[in-house]
Enzyme design. Sequence first.
Site, short mmCIF file in Angstrom:
data_model
loop_
_atom_site.label_atom_id
_atom_site.label_comp_id
_atom_site.label_asym_id
_atom_site.label_seq_id
_atom_site.Cartn_x
_atom_site.Cartn_y
_atom_site.Cartn_z
N HIS A 8 0.83 -1.20 0.00
CA HIS A 8 0.00 0.00 0.00
C HIS A 8 0.87 1.26 0.00
O HIS A 8 1.55 1.54 0.98
CB HIS A 8 -0.91 -0.02 1.24
CG HIS A 8 -1.91 1.07 1.27
ND1 HIS A 8 -2.07 1.91 2.36
CD2 HIS A 8 -2.84 1.47 0.36
CE1 HIS A 8 -3.05 2.76 2.12
NE2 HIS A 8 -3.53 2.51 0.92
N HIS A 50 -0.98 10.95 -2.44
CA HIS A 50 -2.31 10.50 -2.03
C HIS A 50 -3.29 11.64 -1.83
O HIS A 50 -4.43 11.58 -2.27
CB HIS A 50 -2.22 9.69 -0.73
CG HIS A 50 -3.54 9.27 -0.19
ND1 HIS A 50 -4.27 10.04 0.71
CD2 HIS A 50 -4.31 8.19 -0.44
CE1 HIS A 50 -5.40 9.44 1.00
NE2 HIS A 50 -5.46 8.32 0.31
#
Length: 239
Positions: A8, A50
């Site tokens: 991730h 992100h």
Amino acid sequence: MTIRGMAHRGYPRRYPENTLSSFQAACELSYSHLELDVQLSKDGIPVVIHDTSVDRMTDGKGQVKDFTLAELKELTIGEGERIPTLDEALDLLKGRLIVDIELKQMGPLYPGLEEAVLDAVKRKQMQEQVFLTSFDHYSLTRIRELDDKIGIGMINSGASPAFFPFAKEIGCGYMSIHYPYLNDEFIRRCEQEQIGLIAWTVDSEQDMRQMLRYPSLLICTNELDRWASVSGQRNQSIS
């Protein structure tokens, strides 16, 4: 030995998330899949970060979409790293693992994001090595209109039988579901529909052990060494 799992944002427990060093670390651990996040700069360049703002990860402040690429490259992450472009990330990852590119589209936030990401993937000749995912399912529809073969995946917080007709309509090969919502029925349906099911984001040993009951799941985690150990796959720490 390849570790079946999804890193991730790279290896964020050891290196800043969504950076080239974090991606390199995941590759060195021999993970099979890696997830990264893409926003769009003011001048239309896909960049890997992100958040919609640079505040959390860099020494700057403001929205990603308000910076040109040159301005974003002036910002510092951690001890001297820079925000990667998608091109830079793909150059590092090519031929090493499967890449889940999450499009951080939200309504009209990034006009042209889908086209720019597809263009980058095709220029690198990585169509068989990547798939594109998003919480914004209209973004996935645009991807499918632009390309009828590239892998795509829906991201959802919950699990619902209502997802499957739409998945079939757009040729969706993946679903990413927040793991507490997963149940036997939904997992079996994904297996029947031949949809790759990704459980996110599984970090505790207890939750990992529960996920082991479902061998078809692809576990997305920040705890790369922990998943390697719990799943009985290679446990190699990076020094």
